[in-house]
Motif scaffolding. Sequence first.
Motif, short mmCIF file in Angstrom:
data_model
loop_
_atom_site.label_atom_id
_atom_site.label_comp_id
_atom_site.label_asym_id
_atom_site.label_seq_id
_atom_site.Cartn_x
_atom_site.Cartn_y
_atom_site.Cartn_z
N HIS A 76 0.86 -1.19 0.00
CA HIS A 76 0.00 0.00 0.00
C HIS A 76 0.90 1.23 0.00
O HIS A 76 1.35 1.67 1.06
CB HIS A 76 -0.90 0.00 1.24
CG HIS A 76 -1.66 -1.30 1.41
ND1 HIS A 76 -2.72 -1.63 0.61
CD2 HIS A 76 -1.52 -2.32 2.28
CE1 HIS A 76 -3.19 -2.81 0.98
NE2 HIS A 76 -2.48 -3.26 1.99
N VAL A 79 0.18 7.75 -0.91
CA VAL A 79 -0.84 8.28 -1.83
C VAL A 79 -0.76 9.79 -1.90
O VAL A 79 -0.67 10.39 -2.96
CB VAL A 79 -2.26 7.81 -1.40
CG1 VAL A 79 -3.32 8.44 -2.28
CG2 VAL A 79 -2.35 6.28 -1.45
N GLU A 80 -0.80 10.43 -0.72
CA GLU A 80 -0.71 11.89 -0.63
C GLU A 80 -0.37 12.23 0.82
O GLU A 80 -0.34 11.35 1.67
CB GLU A 80 -2.02 12.55 -1.05
CG GLU A 80 -3.21 12.05 -0.26
CD GLU A 80 -4.56 12.59 -0.77
OE1 GLU A 80 -4.57 13.62 -1.45
OE2 GLU A 80 -5.58 11.95 -0.47
N ASP A 141 3.41 0.67 2.85
CA ASP A 141 4.33 0.31 1.77
C ASP A 141 5.11 -0.99 2.01
O ASP A 141 6.12 -1.23 1.33
CB ASP A 141 5.31 1.48 1.49
CG ASP A 141 5.67 1.55 0.01
OD1 ASP A 141 4.92 1.00 -0.83
OD2 ASP A 141 6.70 2.16 -0.32
N THR A 163 -7.47 2.64 0.15
CA THR A 163 -7.66 3.06 -1.25
C THR A 163 -7.13 1.94 -2.13
O THR A 163 -6.01 2.00 -2.65
CB THR A 163 -6.91 4.39 -1.56
OG1 THR A 163 -5.53 4.21 -1.24
CG2 THR A 163 -7.47 5.55 -0.75
N GLU A 165 -7.46 1.04 -5.02
CA GLU A 165 -7.03 1.34 -6.40
C GLU A 165 -5.57 1.74 -6.48
O GLU A 165 -4.97 1.71 -7.56
CB GLU A 165 -7.94 2.42 -7.02
CG GLU A 165 -7.87 3.79 -6.37
CD GLU A 165 -8.74 3.95 -5.10
OE1 GLU A 165 -9.17 2.92 -4.53
OE2 GLU A 165 -8.95 5.08 -4.67
N ASN A 166 -4.97 2.08 -5.34
CA ASN A 166 -3.55 2.44 -5.34
C ASN A 166 -2.62 1.28 -5.01
O ASN A 166 -1.40 1.43 -5.07
CB ASN A 166 -3.31 3.57 -4.32
CG ASN A 166 -4.00 4.85 -4.71
OD1 ASN A 166 -3.79 5.37 -5.81
ND2 ASN A 166 -4.87 5.35 -3.85
N ASP A 167 -3.20 0.15 -4.65
CA ASP A 167 -2.36 -0.98 -4.24
C ASP A 167 -1.48 -1.46 -5.40
O ASP A 167 -1.88 -1.41 -6.56
CB ASP A 167 -3.23 -2.14 -3.75
CG ASP A 167 -3.97 -1.79 -2.46
OD1 ASP A 167 -3.66 -0.73 -1.87
OD2 ASP A 167 -4.85 -2.57 -2.06
#
Lengths: 181, 181
Positions: A76, A79-80, A141, A163, A165-167
């Motif tokens: 993971h 992301v931001e 991560d 989230t 979709e970010n994996d």
Amino acid sequence: MNAETVKLARKRAAEMCRRAGIALTPAEEAAMEVADFGLGKIDRYGFEIVVYVHTARTCAKEIILFPRQTCPEHRHPFVEASNPGKEETFRCRWGEVYLYVSGPPPAANPKAVVPLGDENFFTVWHEVVLRPGDQFTLPPDSLHWFQAGDEGAILSEFSSTSTDENDVWTNPAIRRAPVID
Amino acid sequence: MNAETVKLARKRAAEMCRRAGIALTPAEEAAMEVADFGLGKIDRYGFEIVVYVHTARTCAKEIILFPRQTCPEHRHPFVEASNPGKEETFRCRWGEVYLYVSGPPPAANPKAVVPLGDENFFTVWHEVVLRPGDQFTLPPDSLHWFQAGDEGAILSEFSSTSTDENDVWTNPAIRRAPVID
């Protein structure tokens, strides 16, 4: 997956929860997520998930694994600023889970069994065995994957916001969002 | 509280978890938090807590309530930009819980019983009954309190990070951090 596969998986996972004393509402059972990661071998690769809460700050789920069902290796990432990657804790509620993370020593005789031909998609081999009451927290991560033992397993996941979709998945064939025919 | 009260409360709460099929490790049982809110009436006001994970981002606990044990009214205010107040979900795992929040309509015949003389410390009366599988999510800064039914109850709490020291209690006599003689 076809709709019948999803229906049967939900029924089987809900029955496992009942056996484990984990109460689900009929609405939760009906909305249970069944994932095969686009690999079409749900008995081997997949999980069943009841999302209890998912907000911009926090997330809690029950993850049900059939016997030897495997969640493939992934991480993971950042992301931001407000979400520097998902931080998650797996707590075993029922059954037995073999969790693999990076770091020495690698397991000499790992309890998990990787399907023949897929060895390249499993790169971290430090083994953590989770039995009921055991848990493990992963920093963001971190590469990880897990497989249930011969009886299946139920894991509670407590985490920061999720989230999917970010994996990042080690096997490039994986599609996280379920596709139902 | 004296040390014997804490020991007995831990034992009783751990036994309730066993009955409910919730596995705790011996270390978790030994470290269980027993809170009487400084009121010295733990059968009436208090809870027993196993903290599974608590980081700067997320928190998950099991809250064990003895029969009719009450968590007094309080709220989780804005702390700082990165923590605009604790956001929490209570999920009933076992037993029955009467949760009270603000908003109409107030309960005409509330299931919870407030100790005589303490009526002024309970100001919100919208009733939510939680049975196994039911849950409720509270936004930050919402006044709330809850009481277990006649058999006691076990609640999972899933939340953003927890900063008990910032909580605001309606009863000014409350001291959240347990004091053990």
